[in-house]
Motif scaffolding. Sequence first.
Motif, PDB file in Angstrom:
ATOM      1  N   MET A   1     -28.963  -9.781 -15.836  1.00 19.14           N
ATOM      2  CA  MET A   1     -28.052 -10.685 -16.552  1.00 19.14           C
ATOM      3  C   MET A   1     -28.301 -12.140 -16.156  1.00 19.14           C
ATOM      4  SD  MET A   1     -23.952 -11.137 -16.337  1.00 19.14           S
ATOM      5  CE  MET A   1     -24.202 -12.342 -15.039  1.00 19.14           C
ATOM      6  N   LEU A   2     -28.448 -12.391 -14.840  1.00 17.19           N
ATOM      7  CA  LEU A   2     -28.694 -13.770 -14.389  1.00 17.19           C
ATOM      8  C   LEU A   2     -29.988 -14.304 -14.987  1.00 17.19           C
ATOM      9  CD1 LEU A   2     -27.664 -13.615 -10.607  1.00 17.19           C
ATOM     10  CD2 LEU A   2     -26.449 -14.798 -12.458  1.00 17.19           C
ATOM     11  N   LYS A   3     -31.032 -13.464 -15.014  1.00 17.28           N
ATOM     12  CA  LYS A   3     -32.309 -13.916 -15.574  1.00 17.28           C
ATOM     13  C   LYS A   3     -32.186 -14.206 -17.069  1.00 17.28           C
ATOM     14  CE  LYS A   3     -35.668 -11.974 -12.328  1.00 17.28           C
ATOM     15  NZ  LYS A   3     -36.477 -10.751 -12.048  1.00 17.28           N
ATOM     16  N   ALA A   4     -31.365 -13.414 -17.759  1.00 16.35           N
ATOM     17  CA  ALA A   4     -31.164 -13.654 -19.201  1.00 16.35           C
ATOM     18  C   ALA A   4     -30.599 -15.051 -19.430  1.00 16.35           C
ATOM     19  CB  ALA A   4     -30.226 -12.597 -19.796  1.00 16.35           C
ATOM     20  N   GLY A   5     -29.857 -15.543 -18.421  1.00 19.66           N
ATOM     21  CA  GLY A   5     -29.251 -16.868 -18.557  1.00 19.66           C
ATOM     22  C   GLY A   5     -30.182 -18.008 -18.200  1.00 19.66           C
ATOM     23  N   THR A   6     -31.377 -17.692 -17.717  1.00 18.79           N
ATOM     24  CA  THR A   6     -32.287 -18.756 -17.277  1.00 18.79           C
ATOM     25  C   THR A   6     -33.383 -19.057 -18.299  1.00 18.79           C
ATOM     26  OG1 THR A   6     -33.834 -17.263 -16.188  1.00 18.79           O
ATOM     27  CG2 THR A   6     -31.986 -18.077 -14.860  1.00 18.79           C
ATOM     28  N   ASN A   7     -33.260 -18.481 -19.465  1.00 16.18           N
ATOM     29  CA  ASN A   7     -34.273 -18.682 -20.489  1.00 16.18           C
ATOM     30  C   ASN A   7     -34.095 -20.042 -21.151  1.00 16.18           C
ATOM     31  OD1 ASN A   7     -36.067 -18.531 -22.614  1.00 16.18           O
ATOM     32  ND2 ASN A   7     -34.730 -17.198 -23.848  1.00 16.18           N
ATOM     33  N   MET A   8     -34.921 -21.028 -20.724  1.00 16.63           N
ATOM     34  CA  MET A   8     -34.750 -22.403 -21.197  1.00 16.63           C
ATOM     35  C   MET A   8     -35.732 -22.757 -22.298  1.00 16.63           C
ATOM     36  SD  MET A   8     -32.384 -23.465 -19.293  1.00 16.63           S
ATOM     37  CE  MET A   8     -31.593 -22.255 -18.246  1.00 16.63           C
ATOM     38  N   GLY A   9     -36.611 -21.806 -22.628  1.00 16.05           N
ATOM     39  CA  GLY A   9     -37.750 -22.089 -23.497  1.00 16.05           C
ATOM     40  C   GLY A   9     -37.404 -22.901 -24.742  1.00 16.05           C
ATOM     41  N   ASP A  10     -36.386 -22.495 -25.470  1.00 17.29           N
ATOM     42  CA  ASP A  10     -36.149 -23.095 -26.788  1.00 17.29           C
ATOM     43  C   ASP A  10     -35.021 -24.129 -26.773  1.00 17.29           C
ATOM     44  OD1 ASP A  10     -34.264 -21.257 -26.134  1.00 17.29           O
ATOM     45  OD2 ASP A  10     -34.122 -20.357 -28.137  1.00 17.29           O
ATOM     46  N   LYS A  11     -34.632 -24.596 -25.568  1.00 20.29           N
ATOM     47  CA  LYS A  11     -33.507 -25.540 -25.495  1.00 20.29           C
ATOM     48  C   LYS A  11     -34.006 -26.993 -25.559  1.00 20.29           C
ATOM     49  CE  LYS A  11     -29.834 -22.888 -24.208  1.00 20.29           C
ATOM     50  NZ  LYS A  11     -30.443 -21.554 -24.454  1.00 20.29           N
ATOM     51  N   THR A  12     -33.304 -27.827 -26.333  1.00 15.81           N
ATOM     52  CA  THR A  12     -33.598 -29.261 -26.332  1.00 15.81           C
ATOM     53  C   THR A  12     -32.963 -29.892 -25.086  1.00 15.81           C
ATOM     54  OG1 THR A  12     -31.567 -29.853 -27.470  1.00 15.81           O
ATOM     55  CG2 THR A  12     -33.444 -29.276 -28.857  1.00 15.81           C
ATOM     56  N   ALA A  13     -33.379 -31.116 -24.781  1.00 16.99           N
ATOM     57  CA  ALA A  13     -32.794 -31.825 -23.639  1.00 16.99           C
ATOM     58  C   ALA A  13     -31.284 -31.977 -23.833  1.00 16.99           C
ATOM     59  CB  ALA A  13     -33.446 -33.201 -23.487  1.00 16.99           C
ATOM     60  N   GLU A  14     -30.853 -32.266 -25.064  1.00 17.71           N
ATOM     61  CA  GLU A  14     -29.424 -32.428 -25.355  1.00 17.71           C
ATOM     62  C   GLU A  14     -28.665 -31.127 -25.065  1.00 17.71           C
ATOM     63  OE1 GLU A  14     -31.880 -33.539 -27.297  1.00 17.71           O
ATOM     64  OE2 GLU A  14     -31.506 -35.699 -27.090  1.00 17.71           O
ATOM     65  N   GLU A  15     -29.273 -30.009 -25.412  1.00 18.12           N
ATOM     66  CA  GLU A  15     -28.617 -28.725 -25.158  1.00 18.12           C
ATOM     67  C   GLU A  15     -28.567 -28.422 -23.657  1.00 18.12           C
ATOM     68  OE1 GLU A  15     -29.664 -26.310 -29.307  1.00 18.12           O
ATOM     69  OE2 GLU A  15     -31.141 -26.373 -27.690  1.00 18.12           O
ATOM     70  N   LEU A  16     -29.659 -28.724 -22.972  1.00 19.50           N
ATOM     71  CA  LEU A  16     -29.721 -28.416 -21.531  1.00 19.50           C
ATOM     72  C   LEU A  16     -28.641 -29.153 -20.745  1.00 19.50           C
ATOM     73  CD1 LEU A  16     -33.597 -28.501 -20.950  1.00 19.50           C
ATOM     74  CD2 LEU A  16     -32.104 -26.493 -20.732  1.00 19.50           C
ATOM     75  N   ILE A  17     -28.391 -30.419 -21.088  1.00 17.02           N
ATOM     76  CA  ILE A  17     -27.413 -31.181 -20.294  1.00 17.02           C
ATOM     77  C   ILE A  17     -25.972 -30.872 -20.695  1.00 17.02           C
ATOM     78  CG2 ILE A  17     -29.056 -33.070 -19.877  1.00 17.02           C
ATOM     79  CD1 ILE A  17     -27.276 -34.721 -21.890  1.00 17.02           C
ATOM     80  N   ASP A  18     -25.780 -30.059 -21.723  1.00 12.97           N
ATOM     81  CA  ASP A  18     -24.423 -29.778 -22.185  1.00 12.97           C
ATOM     82  C   ASP A  18     -24.029 -28.311 -22.042  1.00 12.97           C
ATOM     83  OD1 ASP A  18     -22.021 -30.837 -23.361  1.00 12.97           O
ATOM     84  OD2 ASP A  18     -22.531 -29.668 -25.159  1.00 12.97           O
ATOM     85  N   MET A  19     -24.983 -27.463 -21.651  1.00  9.00           N
ATOM     86  CA  MET A  19     -24.743 -26.010 -21.610  1.00  9.00           C
ATOM     87  C   MET A  19     -23.592 -25.627 -20.697  1.00  9.00           C
ATOM     88  SD  MET A  19     -28.597 -24.510 -21.313  1.00  9.00           S
ATOM     89  CE  MET A  19     -28.064 -23.327 -20.073  1.00  9.00           C
TER      90      MET A  19
END
Lengths: 309, 309
Positions: B184-202
Amino acid sequence: MSKILVFGHKNPDTDAIASAISFSYLQNALGKETEAVALGEVSEETAYALEYFGMEAPRVIETAANETNTVYLVDHNEAQQSVSDIHDVEIASVVDHHRIANIDTANPLYYRAEPVGCTATIVLKIFKENNIAIPKNIAGIMLSAIVSDTLLFKSPTSTQEDESAARELADIAEVELEVYGLDMLKAGTNMGDKTAEELIDMDAKSFPMGDKNVRIAQINVVDVEDVFSKQAQLEKAIQQTNLANHYDLFVLVVTNILDSDSVILAIGNPIAAVEEAFNVKLDSNKAVLKGVVSRKKQVVPQLTEALTK
Amino acid sequence: MSKILVFGHKNPDTDAIASAISFSYLQNALGKETEAVALGEVSEETAYALEYFGMEAPRVIETAANETNTVYLVDHNEAQQSVSDIHDVEIASVVDHHRIANIDTANPLYYRAEPVGCTATIVLKIFKENNIAIPKNIAGIMLSAIVSDTLLFKSPTSTQEDESAARELADIAEVELEVYGLDMLKAGTNMGDKTAEELIDMDAKSFPMGDKNVRIAQINVVDVEDVFSKQAQLEKAIQQTNLANHYDLFVLVVTNILDSDSVILAIGNPIAAVEEAFNVKLDSNKAVLKGVVSRKKQVVPQLTEALTK
């Protein structure tokens, strides 16, 4: 490490004292090092209860940070009702039954509040959850708190849980609940030797409401005339305390514990908000509030609403 | 009466979603009419957990007062982390494990907070106190919350109680705790398709500290370079969000869940407070914080202290 201090609000009522004593006892039984203290001298009602069950009044403190880093609050959470240097210590625990306001902590804490009539009712629950036996004198002071806060279950703040808790504690304390309870309440209504300044400060709390600083005092009596025979002195004392402490509005609630009505005396601004809050017209600064006995449930929310809209 | 809405904080993490679902289930079993909702879409980690246990994500709401007068908060209490119109509804209940700040109610309420690693641990306790059986899927989502908040018990916020609760829930949910938890924790670390805007707001939360408005975002990864390969875009996105939302300071905490260290990226003012809080020197706006995995325990109090003295 220095002892953790456990205390209720300023101008302590029986619940503030009893919940500090009982919660401190419980935490010590669980291995903590705590001491119950008080933010003021005990009332005549509380003195009656303490003496009846053979207990001493807690030591009065003016500040906390000179003694400890950590405090447990009971029966309050708002900073202006707490010790003067509350921002210099860490609040690690709160057990309460009031609204939440003006509390900020840097760290997570233990907070236990329920909308019941008395903090001691919640303390009893925590005793049970931890399987700690309650000594006879602790049970006695706890049931005194419940009787005091609920006016023997006649206040609208009283819940079935408060009444069950008081009956359970009365069994442990070996007292007749109704007989002891009425004696204790009457002990608290002895106004004979009180000055006007003492009367308006005995059980007074401050509440920020909108941009106003509101002071609400309550006095329990068996005859409201005992208090209002001194109306002129009361008004003068209130005007002075309003000036000295920057209270915008002072509402003195004089509650007849036998017929469960109150008469209020309101001095300050805006008076129109008082009339609106309780749907009354003040006459000589006074008005009768039929069926009103609870500051928390029948005075604070109504005034808050009138002053914040 | 309309349904009571139960929800966790904005930018919901797994605990915000799981505690809303489980506390709503519990309250309905006790006779209340409640619905679990969410203040945002679920994360990939939460989506993994919900799918694993065959559950739907809660409905997302923007405002509450258009649907109800009464709300129950879980996993938060601060107004700026709650629904935008929180001041127009009555908070009747809070279950939480954070500091208390920026919460004001007019009336007494039910408030249950403990300094444990996860709100779901407290919800489990309330289930037991009320003798309500926990269905398999509810147990599954609750243990997912504990694994998420404690990083499988490696966070300094994790307590013995959290671990016991997770093991008890894993038995009910019939999963292998360590195996399911790491998946489950690893499922949450999938950053591949995230934009910078999404990463800083997740997983970002706002905190008033002194007179500064501080935004702290956290991202869990198995390789911090997954995130910092986009450092230029991240900095641009942070500068834009700081301007648009009047954040004085933005701290992005990128946490390696395998080795339990973090790298921070700090943009805004005062940067000196960040260096002081963590006793580091920023290099290209970044610094390694060894052993830091908990925003609540290892970031917020330290920054609060540096910014309020």
